[in-house]
Design an enzyme around this catalytic site. Structure first.
Site, PDB file in Angstrom:
ATOM      1  N   THR A  82      85.493  10.251  41.534  1.00  0.00           N
ATOM      2  CA  THR A  82      84.734  11.282  41.457  1.00  0.00           C
ATOM      3  C   THR A  82      83.691  11.001  40.346  1.00  0.00           C
ATOM      4  O   THR A  82      83.719   9.957  39.733  1.00  0.00           O
ATOM      5  CB  THR A  82      85.659  12.339  40.595  1.00  0.00           C
ATOM      6  OG1 THR A  82      85.961  12.043  39.402  1.00  0.00           O
ATOM      7  CG2 THR A  82      86.810  12.715  41.675  1.00  0.00           C
TER       8      THR A  82
ATOM      9  N   GLU B  55      89.599  15.347  45.083  1.00  0.00           N
ATOM     10  CA  GLU B  55      90.968  15.182  45.009  1.00  0.00           C
ATOM     11  C   GLU B  55      91.363  15.784  45.989  1.00  0.00           C
ATOM     12  O   GLU B  55      92.758  15.797  46.288  1.00  0.00           O
ATOM     13  CB  GLU B  55      91.339  15.872  43.603  1.00  0.00           C
ATOM     14  CG  GLU B  55      90.855  15.014  42.115  1.00  0.00           C
ATOM     15  CD  GLU B  55      89.544  15.221  41.890  1.00  0.00           C
ATOM     16  OE1 GLU B  55      88.739  15.592  42.498  1.00  0.00           O
ATOM     17  OE2 GLU B  55      89.361  15.138  40.489  1.00  0.00           O
TER      18      GLU B  55
ATOM     19  N   LYS C 282      79.971  32.395  28.292  1.00  0.00           N
ATOM     20  CA  LYS C 282      80.687  33.564  27.721  1.00  0.00           C
ATOM     21  C   LYS C 282      79.875  34.407  26.731  1.00  0.00           C
ATOM     22  O   LYS C 282      79.289  33.752  25.590  1.00  0.00           O
ATOM     23  CB  LYS C 282      81.964  32.932  26.987  1.00  0.00           C
ATOM     24  CG  LYS C 282      82.894  32.749  27.806  1.00  0.00           C
ATOM     25  CD  LYS C 282      84.479  32.621  26.923  1.00  0.00           C
ATOM     26  CE  LYS C 282      85.410  31.939  27.702  1.00  0.00           C
ATOM     27  NZ  LYS C 282      85.420  30.610  27.269  1.00  0.00           N
TER      28      LYS C 282
ATOM     29  N   TRP D 157      82.480  37.294  30.693  1.00  0.00           N
ATOM     30  CA  TRP D 157      82.215  36.113  31.419  1.00  0.00           C
ATOM     31  C   TRP D 157      80.863  36.516  32.410  1.00  0.00           C
ATOM     32  O   TRP D 157      80.813  37.649  32.800  1.00  0.00           O
ATOM     33  CB  TRP D 157      83.184  35.530  32.257  1.00  0.00           C
ATOM     34  CG  TRP D 157      84.122  34.848  31.520  1.00  0.00           C
ATOM     35  CD1 TRP D 157      84.277  34.567  30.233  1.00  0.00           C
ATOM     36  CD2 TRP D 157      85.336  34.104  32.165  1.00  0.00           C
ATOM     37  NE1 TRP D 157      85.319  33.886  30.012  1.00  0.00           N
ATOM     38  CE2 TRP D 157      85.952  33.748  31.108  1.00  0.00           C
ATOM     39  CE3 TRP D 157      85.812  34.123  33.595  1.00  0.00           C
ATOM     40  CZ2 TRP D 157      87.065  33.171  31.399  1.00  0.00           C
ATOM     41  CZ3 TRP D 157      86.921  33.405  33.762  1.00  0.00           C
ATOM     42  CH2 TRP D 157      87.801  32.756  32.639  1.00  0.00           C
TER      43      TRP D 157
HETATM   44  P1  ADP Z   1      81.773  15.305  42.337  1.00  0.00           P
HETATM   45  O1  ADP Z   1      80.546  15.973  43.160  1.00  0.00           O
HETATM   46  O2  ADP Z   1      81.483  15.904  40.841  1.00  0.00           O
HETATM   47  O3  ADP Z   1      81.765  13.960  42.468  1.00  0.00           O
HETATM   48  P2  ADP Z   1      83.512  16.705  44.040  1.00  0.00           P
HETATM   49  O4  ADP Z   1      82.586  16.584  45.378  1.00  0.00           O
HETATM   50  O5  ADP Z   1      84.939  16.541  43.960  1.00  0.00           O
HETATM   51  O6  ADP Z   1      82.936  15.957  42.994  1.00  0.00           O
HETATM   52  O7  ADP Z   1      83.242  18.240  43.211  1.00  0.00           O
HETATM   53  C1  ADP Z   1      84.006  19.295  43.269  1.00  0.00           C
HETATM   54  C2  ADP Z   1      83.585  20.589  42.718  1.00  0.00           C
HETATM   55  O8  ADP Z   1      82.329  21.026  43.344  1.00  0.00           O
HETATM   56  C3  ADP Z   1      84.355  21.598  42.712  1.00  0.00           C
HETATM   57  O9  ADP Z   1      85.478  21.432  41.751  1.00  0.00           O
HETATM   58  C4  ADP Z   1      83.546  22.670  42.568  1.00  0.00           C
HETATM   59  O10 ADP Z   1      83.300  22.958  41.273  1.00  0.00           O
HETATM   60  C5  ADP Z   1      82.367  22.361  43.570  1.00  0.00           C
HETATM   61  N1  ADP Z   1      82.280  22.862  44.627  1.00  0.00           N
HETATM   62  C6  ADP Z   1      82.558  22.325  45.760  1.00  0.00           C
HETATM   63  N2  ADP Z   1      82.210  23.219  46.980  1.00  0.00           N
HETATM   64  C7  ADP Z   1      81.870  24.458  46.423  1.00  0.00           C
HETATM   65  C8  ADP Z   1      81.439  25.581  46.923  1.00  0.00           C
HETATM   66  N3  ADP Z   1      81.387  25.948  48.080  1.00  0.00           N
HETATM   67  N4  ADP Z   1      80.761  26.429  45.981  1.00  0.00           N
HETATM   68  C9  ADP Z   1      80.792  26.427  44.684  1.00  0.00           C
HETATM   69  N5  ADP Z   1      81.342  25.041  44.120  1.00  0.00           N
HETATM   70  C10 ADP Z   1      81.839  24.145  44.808  1.00  0.00           C
END
Ligand code: ADP
Length: 546
Positions: free
Chosen positions: A186, A331, A439, A444
């Site tokens: 990640t 994950e 916040k 929120w």
């Molecule tokens: P990174 O991009 O940091 O490598 P990920 O692809 O695993 O990691 O990112 C996952 C995160 O992306 C989620 O925990 C969430 O915060 C955000 N995310 C994924 N899909 C959506 C969505 N449809 N709307 C809003 N946030 C999203």
């Protein structure tokens, strides 16, 4: 005495997906825009033959059981062959995101202990820079043919030379389905990147769950194009789903600009795609400038960041493309929830139905979700009360590679770090990542809602909202806006556009017009950096006013 079923326990193995496609859909195409330039096409039968040759190459290079085979590569047929050869032989495919900083790439490759590194021509300069710091890599392979081999300070092997010398004589081995198949880090916006280690079992079950009707709904008549790259959560599983379903697979290579995407959609008859929202922002600009169409495209799965309502409306109304919003994470392989409809939701009044379907969606069979409040109890399913989103299921991580600690609680639940509300129909709506929640005076404010609202303004290209220090309210929202090319927009225009569409106290205390928004390597706003830049902005503004 427990009575066990008398059914076979055949292991779920990744190579069997390709073996199936080669046998029953042998001439269904894998079409690639190559890194060298021209289009390339072949059928699944040939893809399997070449993948078998590649296993023999990997064997020769000394790759043994569970060794990591690294890639720094676009989505192409050669990368696809690596997906099947590395996992299929019992080694571990490790895709690294080439858009990360050098230091992160070095950390990731060393931490994974990649033994061989396969590199697209585009990324050879990165490896030339970092090679002295790579501690485990024994061989570097350029993913091209002899004619395109670059001059390089690296001792480079040539992919096509290796393959042409290899035999296709190979039988896919059978082993424990729980064995590691692939590894993906990640982005690690805070701290070091973390390695998510998938198994054959988790990958195949996830692909089955994703492919079925009610989720992606893929058939042999589809042509799937992942625009989300193979180095970002395995292109959201489409390289597994396509052969499983006998669908055509279209791989866009390095062509991530509007012109290349429009061209390949029309040329290859793409019916289904997946991407982060920013890709569609870029595509729209190109389509609007040229008047070109994307008529073959029927469905677009969009996720990674929230999909603005203006984006899904435009895709449907102007281009006839149905949006499936997906919420997921590396994950989760990555599918979490999906915004498909149900008969009950279909009967609701149009406005309410569209509102529900613009949320991040509902869980599919196989993944359990729960939303937990500060008191540890599940929040009511009223669509209003926010809490932490926890998940559990056979394609969810329980730990990170080479880290001791388990990341799940005693009952196997994984805390996603996202804050959401869930409605009576089971659809979740993301308020924020927990570290990005604003916040204000104890209440929120959802940065995502404000961003989606601003992006509906005709002059706005992108908008990001962060919470910054405020002497009275502790934190207040600050918005940065990147206008569309060639137009100007003012703070007042944005604020009056939003006025009346959200609670007054949600409106940002400042809207700053910028010419660039910091983005992560996976197309998300880099909120930590934005917060750092504007940390004192409101205080300074108040001082000026005083
Ligand atoms: P990174 O991009 O940091 O490598 P990920 O692809 O695993 O990691 O990112 C996952 C995160 O992306 C989620 O925990 C969430 O915060 C955000 N995310 C994924 N899909 C959506 C969505 N449809 N709307 C809003 N946030 C999203």
């Amino acid at each position: 005495m427990t009575l066990y079923g008398l059914m076979q326990e055949r292991p779920l193995l990744i190579a069997d997906l390709l073996r199936y496609a080669a046998t029953y859909h042998g001439d269904r195409q894998v079409a690639t825009r190559t890194v060298e330039g021209p289009m390339h096409s072949y059928g699944y039968a040939e893809a399997e033959q070449r993948s078998k040759k590649l296993v023999n190459v990997l064997n020769k290079l000394g790759v043994e059981d569970s060794d990591r085979v690294g890639t720094l590569a676009w989505s192409t047929y050669r990368h696809f062959e690596l997906f099947y050869a590395a996992s299929g032989m019992g080694a571990v495919l490790h895709t690294t995101n080439p858009r990360l900083f050098d230091e992160q790439i070095i950390y990731i490759i060393n931490h994974a202990e990649d033994k061989v590194l396969f590199i697209d021509l585009t990324f050879i300069p990165i490896v030339e820079r970092i090679a002295p710091k790579l501690t485990s890599v024994k061989f570097f392979v350029a993913m091209t043919d002899r004619a395109h081999m670059p001059d390089s300070s690296l001792d480079l092997l040539c992919y096509e030379d290796l393959l042409s010398d290899a035999s296709a004589d190979y039988e896919w081995p059978e082993f424990d389905e729980r064995k590691a198949s692939s590894l993906c880090y990640t982005s690690g916006t805070t701290g070091n990147p973390k390695g998510v280690l998938y198994s054959h079992r988790s990958t195949v079950i996830h692909a089955m769950a994703a492919a079925r009707n009610g989720a992606f709904g893929i058939s042999p008549y589809d042509a799937l194009m992942p625009i989300a790259p193979m180095y970002h959560a395995n292109a959201w599983s489409l390289p597994y789903v396509a052969p499983m379903c006998g669908a055509k697979l279209v791989l866009p290579g390095p062509g991530m600009d509007g012109e290349s995407i429009q061209d390949i959609i029309e040329r290859e008859g793409v019916t289904f795609t997946c991407a982060v929202p920013t890709i569609f922002t870029t595509l729209f600009q190109y389509l609007e400038k040229t008047g070109k169409r994307i008529d073959s495209l029927k469905r677009a799965m969009i996720g990674g960041s929230a999909v603005p309502r203006a984006m899904s409306d435009k895709l449907l109304d102007t281009y006839g493309v149905q949006v499936l919003q997906i919420w997921g994470m590396t994950e989760l392989s990555p599918l979490g929830t999906l915004s498909t409809s149900t008969p009950r939701v279909d009967q609701l009044p149009e406005a309410e139905r569209l509102d529900i379907l613009s949320r991040q969606g509902r869980a599919q069979y196989g993944l359990e979700i729960k939303v937990v409040g500060p008191d540890g109890a599940e929040v009511p399913r009223d669509g209003q009360t926010s809490g932490d989103l926890w998940v559990r299921g056979p394609w969810v991580s329980r730990g990170y590679f080479r880290e001791e600690r388990e990341v799940v609680d005693a009952d196997g639940w994984f805390n996603t770090g996202d804050v959401v509300a869930i409605d009576g129909y089971g659809y979740i709506k993301i308020t924020d990542r927990s570290k990005d929640v604003i916040k204000s005076g104890g209440e929120w404010i959802s940065s995502i809602d404000l961003e989606n609202l601003a992006i509906a303004h005709p002059k706005v290209h992108m908008a990001a909202v962060v919470g910054v220090f405020h002497p009275k309210w502790e934190e207040r929202p600050l918005m940065i806006v990147l206008p569309k090319e060639g137009v100007t927009v003012s703070e007042d225009e944005i604020l009056s556009f939003m006025d009346g569409k959200v609670a007054k106290w949600w409106l940002p205390d400042a809207v700053v017009i910028v010419d660039e928004i910091p983005m992560t390597a996976t197309g998300k706003y880099k909120k930590t950096e934005i917060r750092d830049i504007y940390r004192n902005h409101l205080v300074e503004r108040l001082e000026k006013l005083a």
